[in-house]
Design a protein around this motif. Structure first.
Motif, PDB file in Angstrom:
ATOM      1  N   GLU A 189      -8.876   0.025  12.830  1.00  0.00           N
ATOM      2  CA  GLU A 189      -8.249   1.041  12.318  1.00  0.00           C
ATOM      3  C   GLU A 189      -7.494   0.954  10.884  1.00  0.00           C
ATOM      4  N   ALA A 190      -7.364   1.917   9.869  1.00  0.00           N
ATOM      5  CA  ALA A 190      -6.644   1.654   8.829  1.00  0.00           C
ATOM      6  C   ALA A 190      -5.309   2.607   8.672  1.00  0.00           C
ATOM      7  N   ILE A 191      -4.299   2.090   8.682  1.00  0.00           N
ATOM      8  CA  ILE A 191      -2.918   2.834   8.942  1.00  0.00           C
ATOM      9  C   ILE A 191      -2.131   2.674   7.417  1.00  0.00           C
ATOM     10  N   TYR A 192      -1.236   3.586   7.201  1.00  0.00           N
ATOM     11  CA  TYR A 192      -0.435   3.609   6.128  1.00  0.00           C
ATOM     12  C   TYR A 192       0.901   3.550   6.380  1.00  0.00           C
ATOM     13  N   HIS A 193       1.763   2.664   5.556  1.00  0.00           N
ATOM     14  CA  HIS A 193       3.116   2.820   5.522  1.00  0.00           C
ATOM     15  C   HIS A 193       3.619   3.825   4.295  1.00  0.00           C
ATOM     16  N   ILE A 194       4.013   4.909   4.699  1.00  0.00           N
ATOM     17  CA  ILE A 194       4.496   5.763   3.488  1.00  0.00           C
ATOM     18  C   ILE A 194       6.081   5.672   3.550  1.00  0.00           C
ATOM     19  N   TRP A 195       6.579   5.475   2.431  1.00  0.00           N
ATOM     20  CA  TRP A 195       7.984   5.470   2.046  1.00  0.00           C
ATOM     21  C   TRP A 195       8.307   6.601   1.128  1.00  0.00           C
ATOM     22  N   LEU A 196       9.362   7.279   1.744  1.00  0.00           N
ATOM     23  CA  LEU A 196      10.020   8.559   1.290  1.00  0.00           C
ATOM     24  C   LEU A 196      11.303   8.466   1.019  1.00  0.00           C
ATOM     25  N   GLN A 197      11.571   9.254  -0.086  1.00  0.00           N
ATOM     26  CA  GLN A 197      13.152   9.168  -0.569  1.00  0.00           C
ATOM     27  C   GLN A 197      13.475  10.612  -0.456  1.00  0.00           C
ATOM     28  N   ASN A 198      14.269  10.936   0.321  1.00  0.00           N
ATOM     29  CA  ASN A 198      15.039  12.373   0.357  1.00  0.00           C
ATOM     30  C   ASN A 198      13.799  13.405   0.680  1.00  0.00           C
ATOM     31  N   GLY A 199      12.810  12.882   1.539  1.00  0.00           N
ATOM     32  CA  GLY A 199      11.632  13.576   1.734  1.00  0.00           C
ATOM     33  C   GLY A 199      10.413  13.620   0.672  1.00  0.00           C
ATOM     34  N   ILE A 200      10.521  12.854  -0.181  1.00  0.00           N
ATOM     35  CA  ILE A 200       9.539  12.976  -1.170  1.00  0.00           C
ATOM     36  C   ILE A 200       9.000  11.474  -1.287  1.00  0.00           C
ATOM     37  N   GLU A 201       7.622  11.494  -1.027  1.00  0.00           N
ATOM     38  CA  GLU A 201       6.957  10.279  -1.008  1.00  0.00           C
ATOM     39  C   GLU A 201       6.793   9.651  -2.292  1.00  0.00           C
ATOM     40  N   VAL A 202       7.390   8.338  -2.407  1.00  0.00           N
ATOM     41  CA  VAL A 202       7.276   7.448  -3.358  1.00  0.00           C
ATOM     42  C   VAL A 202       6.282   6.279  -3.517  1.00  0.00           C
ATOM     43  N   ASP A 203       5.876   5.996  -2.235  1.00  0.00           N
ATOM     44  CA  ASP A 203       4.977   5.022  -2.226  1.00  0.00           C
ATOM     45  C   ASP A 203       3.880   4.899  -0.973  1.00  0.00           C
ATOM     46  N   ARG A 204       2.736   4.541  -0.917  1.00  0.00           N
ATOM     47  CA  ARG A 204       1.658   4.687   0.296  1.00  0.00           C
ATOM     48  C   ARG A 204       1.064   3.233   0.165  1.00  0.00           C
ATOM     49  N   ILE A 205       1.205   2.341   1.311  1.00  0.00           N
ATOM     50  CA  ILE A 205       0.699   0.994   1.356  1.00  0.00           C
ATOM     51  C   ILE A 205      -0.202   1.054   2.506  1.00  0.00           C
ATOM     52  N   LYS A 206      -1.368   0.557   2.149  1.00  0.00           N
ATOM     53  CA  LYS A 206      -2.691   0.558   3.231  1.00  0.00           C
ATOM     54  C   LYS A 206      -2.639  -0.681   4.049  1.00  0.00           C
ATOM     55  N   LEU A 207      -2.848  -0.788   5.377  1.00  0.00           N
ATOM     56  CA  LEU A 207      -2.841  -2.065   6.192  1.00  0.00           C
ATOM     57  C   LEU A 207      -3.979  -1.672   6.957  1.00  0.00           C
ATOM     58  N   ALA A 208      -4.572  -2.725   7.656  1.00  0.00           N
ATOM     59  CA  ALA A 208      -5.507  -2.728   8.656  1.00  0.00           C
ATOM     60  C   ALA A 208      -5.233  -3.216   9.951  1.00  0.00           C
ATOM     61  N   ILE A 209      -5.498  -2.709  11.106  1.00  0.00           N
ATOM     62  CA  ILE A 209      -5.180  -3.224  12.356  1.00  0.00           C
ATOM     63  C   ILE A 209      -6.392  -3.285  13.261  1.00  0.00           C
ATOM     64  N   ASN A 210      -6.255  -4.263  14.157  1.00  0.00           N
ATOM     65  CA  ASN A 210      -7.503  -4.527  15.129  1.00  0.00           C
ATOM     66  C   ASN A 210      -6.827  -4.242  16.739  1.00  0.00           C
ATOM     67  N   GLY A 211      -7.312  -3.510  17.213  1.00  0.00           N
ATOM     68  CA  GLY A 211      -6.966  -3.430  18.620  1.00  0.00           C
ATOM     69  C   GLY A 211      -6.994  -4.471  19.650  1.00  0.00           C
ATOM     70  N   GLY A 212      -6.449  -4.471  20.714  1.00  0.00           N
ATOM     71  CA  GLY A 212      -6.716  -5.484  21.877  1.00  0.00           C
ATOM     72  C   GLY A 212      -5.458  -6.202  22.309  1.00  0.00           C
ATOM     73  N   ARG A 213      -4.311  -6.442  21.360  1.00  0.00           N
ATOM     74  CA  ARG A 213      -3.200  -7.263  21.460  1.00  0.00           C
ATOM     75  C   ARG A 213      -2.087  -6.494  22.461  1.00  0.00           C
ATOM     76  N   GLU A 214      -1.762  -7.092  23.559  1.00  0.00           N
ATOM     77  CA  GLU A 214      -0.873  -6.453  24.379  1.00  0.00           C
ATOM     78  C   GLU A 214       0.342  -5.856  23.939  1.00  0.00           C
ATOM     79  N   GLN A 215       0.983  -6.547  23.036  1.00  0.00           N
ATOM     80  CA  GLN A 215       2.327  -6.128  22.548  1.00  0.00           C
ATOM     81  C   GLN A 215       2.052  -5.316  20.926  1.00  0.00           C
ATOM     82  N   GLY A 216       0.845  -5.082  20.763  1.00  0.00           N
ATOM     83  CA  GLY A 216       0.459  -4.399  19.385  1.00  0.00           C
ATOM     84  C   GLY A 216       0.333  -5.188  18.489  1.00  0.00           C
ATOM     85  N   TYR A 217      -0.808  -4.807  17.433  1.00  0.00           N
ATOM     86  CA  TYR A 217      -1.181  -5.511  16.278  1.00  0.00           C
ATOM     87  C   TYR A 217      -0.166  -5.710  15.121  1.00  0.00           C
ATOM     88  N   ARG A 218       0.260  -6.631  14.875  1.00  0.00           N
ATOM     89  CA  ARG A 218       1.318  -6.843  13.863  1.00  0.00           C
ATOM     90  C   ARG A 218       1.155  -6.726  12.396  1.00  0.00           C
TER      91      ARG A 218
END
Length: 356
Positions: free
Chosen positions: A271-300
């Motif tokens: 799955e591809a996920i995004y970290h979206i950074w917002l200042q006072n409700g306005i988006e200033v950055d969007r960083i794409k990351l990729a995760i793989n399922g199966g980790r018991e404590q979550g994919y870091r």
């Protein structure tokens, strides 16, 4: 030896006499299914298949009854069919509910969607509401049926077929909208040439409306197990530093911030996920990351943001979202005016990192 033809009426009669047992069984079965899905991938796939088979059986109900009558001379009691349909609704809703409770952000509009599932689950176990208020209303009942299928598909498609959250949402939406077609038909007169185009238009509007509101649908297959904002991350141990909820503007510009997240997903799911950074409700950055399922404590995975606006004061949020914009989770921090104390220097690190 008890024959099936005599056993079926007995079962139907017991279900009629003790409807509370059916509700209790559905609740226990749903919660047990949730626990098994969480712990064992093979059992999760088996449960997903059984739920799909039960829904397929309901879809082909009339056809199957005719074939059983013709081939074996067995007539299925309408009472049994009615209670079976109720049981499948109860089992589906109580199976899905723990997943949505675990991932819902209650300060977000997602709470409305999860509360709707809770309401439907309650209706399914309260017979006066289910049989006297819901069932007689054909349009409302078909919508209830379609909605139940929709939320079940959101869970079992990633588990069974390893579809991404976006793909699962699209398939579940298509299935639910098509299933809603019988509910829209009675709203329009028969024999008019414009009936079919208007039905297609209604389906398109319904699909578009749900898709536009997708951010309010919790991604049930993904769970944010932790989120931390820190000035540093131990790349070898894959652990963040101390969590930060407030910092001054000088420290922010000097050191930047890491957003460290652990997202739990079904085994085999990419799955591809995004970290979206917002200042006072306005988006200033969007960083794409990729995760793989199966980790018991979550994919870091983590992102490191260093390029902040010159005026960074105010309330900030970091949202973790899917490709389709469904919210997985979020955290907040506040930036205050700079003070005289300087933050310690840290070594620069990559903008985004994930587990290998």
């Amino acid at each position: 030896m008890i024959s099936p033809t005599s056993l079926i009426p007995q079962v139907a009669e017991q279900m009629r006499r003790y409807p509370g047992l059916l509700a209790a069984l559905a609740f226990v079965s749903g919660v047990a299914s949730y626990i098994l899905v969480e712990r064992k991938t093979a059992l999760a796939q088996l449960i997903a298949i059984l739920l799909l088979v039960s829904w397929l059986w309901l879809w082909l109900d009339n056809w199957l009854q005719e074939r059983l009558q013709q081939r074996f001379g067995v007539s299925i009691s309408p009472t049994l069919v009615r209670f079976t349909l109720q049981f499948v609704h109860q089992e589906s809703l109580f199976f899905a509910l723990p997943f949505f409770l675990a991932v819902t952000s209650w300060t977000h509009g997602q709470a409305v969607f999860t509360l709707l599932i809770i309401g439907c689950a309650l209706v399914s176990v309260i017979d006066p509401l289910y049989y006297k208020k819901l069932a007689p209303q054909r349009t409302l009942f078909v919508v209830f049926h379609a909605f139940t299928l929709f939320i079940v598909l959101l869970i079992i498609l990633p588990v069974l077929l390893q579809l991404s959250t976006t793909q699962s949402l699209q398939v579940a939406l298509a299935a639910a909208v098509l299933l809603s077609l019988p509910a829209l038909g009675p709203l329009l007169p028969n024999g008019r040439w414009w009936r079919a185009p208007v039905l297609l238009l209604l389906l398109s509007v319904l699909s578009a409306g749900v898709w536009l509101l997708r951010s309010y649908i919790p991604p049930a297959a993904l769970r944010l197990t932790s989120i931390t904002l820190s000035h540093q991350v131990d790349a070898e141990q894959r652990k963040p530093g101390q969590n930060i909820t407030q910092l001054d503007e000088h420290s922010l510009h000097k050191q930047g911030l890491f957003s460290f997240t652990a997202v739990k997903a079904p085994r085999g799911l990419h799955e591809a996920i995004y970290h979206i950074w917002l200042q006072n409700g306005i988006e200033v950055d969007r960083i794409k990351l990729a995760i793989n399922g199966g980790r018991e404590q979550g994919y870091r995975a983590w992102s490191h943001k260093q390029n902040f606006p010159a005026n960074a004061l105010g309330k900030w949020q970091v949202k973790v979202v899917t490709e389709s914009g469904q919210l997985i989770g979020l955290t907040r921090f506040t930036v205050t005016p700079a003070n005289a104390e300087l933050a310690s220097k840290v070594q620069p690190q990559p903008e985004a990192q994930t587990d290998l």
